[in-house]
Scaffold this active site. Structure first.
Site, mmCIF file in Angstrom:
data_model
loop_
_atom_site.group_PDB
_atom_site.id
_atom_site.type_symbol
_atom_site.label_atom_id
_atom_site.label_comp_id
_atom_site.label_asym_id
_atom_site.label_seq_id
_atom_site.Cartn_x
_atom_site.Cartn_y
_atom_site.Cartn_z
ATOM 1 N N GLU A 1 -21.461 -41.070 54.129
ATOM 2 C CA GLU A 1 -21.468 -39.604 53.987
ATOM 3 C C GLU A 1 -22.618 -39.101 54.834
ATOM 4 O OE1 GLU A 1 -22.253 -36.077 53.528
ATOM 5 O OE2 GLU A 1 -23.333 -36.733 51.746
ATOM 6 N N CYS B 1 -26.809 -31.281 52.454
ATOM 7 C CA CYS B 1 -25.711 -31.709 53.328
ATOM 8 C C CYS B 1 -24.684 -30.609 53.544
ATOM 9 C CB CYS B 1 -25.027 -32.936 52.731
ATOM 10 S SG CYS B 1 -26.127 -34.323 52.425
#
Length: 264
Positions: free
Chosen positions: A108, A142
């Site tokens: 990720e 993020c």
């Protein structure tokens, strides 16, 4: 069929949450888990391990180790699956190491999330959303919005509202309990973001708010920074910023906006 041992390498932003977001599902699937969090944010490890120790069934299959990138590198050949959350550069190294060890990996990684504001949007409400989505956790998330594309018919009103709202944001200084935005996680992160702003400025971007990293009581702070007249070649448009910076591009057609968003 569970993997015998899952290795989790987690980042420094939201350190407890992001170390557990892969760990808990792996435990539920029947795997043992070895977690290597970021060396920048180690303070949660001790209370976490104390809590784990109170549940012997979990303590026997979960442990957390401290260390830097070399520790993460040493972890990979010793697990059966690696779950990594972090930067593209480090993720590439993790993926390569996992391939050499012939184990699967989930990565990720960071990005350059775009926001498109169409002409039908309420420019003031859109500015409010863009600001919050760009600066929450000092932009160190993020999912932070890192590029904004706004339709020309509402661009002036959008930018005016965005600048006004950005300038109203208060630093959590001198009282960390009062204000809206805290310091960077580290001096290095502040330097990275300042370098991107300086690059944009040198290439002709227009600085409408913020723009200068301040050192206050040992911490580095940046007030929400709004840039216009940015171009795709600028670092602030091409690289993940991880800071409270909002580069804004005006577009004329929706197709152009989508193309720009997909190109990042």
């Amino acid at each position: 069929v569970p993997y015998s041992l899952v290795g989790v390498i987690s980042p420094w932003n939201f350190p407890l949450l992001l170390s557990m977001i892969d760990t808990v599902p792996a435990l539920m699937a029947g795997c043992a888990v070895l977690v290597k969090p970021s060396e920048i944010t180690p303070r949660f490890i001790r209370p976490l391990m104390q809590a784990i120790a109170e549940v012997p069934e979990v303590a026997s299959v979960l442990t957390v180790i401290e260390g830097d990138g070399s520790t993460g590198g040493a972890l990979i050949p010793n697990v059966d699956f690696v779950a990594f959350t972090g930067s593209v550069a480090t993720g590439r190294k993790v993926g390569e190491s996992a391939a050499r060890a012939f184990i699967p990996a989930s990565l990720e990684l960071g990005g350059k999330d775009p926001l498109i504001v169409l002409a039908s949007a309420d420019p003031v409400k859109a500015a409010e959303i863009a600001l919050r989505a760009s600066v929450v956790n000092t932009g160190q998330a993020c999912q932070s919005i890192e590029r904004v594309y706004v339709a020309r018919p509402i661009a002036e009103r959008f930018l005016s509202a965005l600048v006004e709202k950005a300038q109203a944001v208060r630093l959590n200084y001198p009282d960390i309990k009062v204000g809206d935005i805290g310091p960077f996680i580290s001096a290095r992160q502040g330097d990275i973001v300042q370098a991107q702003i300086n690059d944009a400025d040198s290439r002709g971007a227009k600085l409408l708010a913020g723009g200068r990293v301040e050192t206050l009581a040992g911490g580095k702070y940046l007030r929400p920074t709004v840039l216009s007249e940015v171009t795709p070649d600028m670092l602030v448009m091409a690289e993940e910023t991880f800071g409270p910076v909002i580069p804004v591009t005006v577009f004329d057609t929706n197709d152009v906006a989508v193309a720009h968003a997909n190109a990042g």
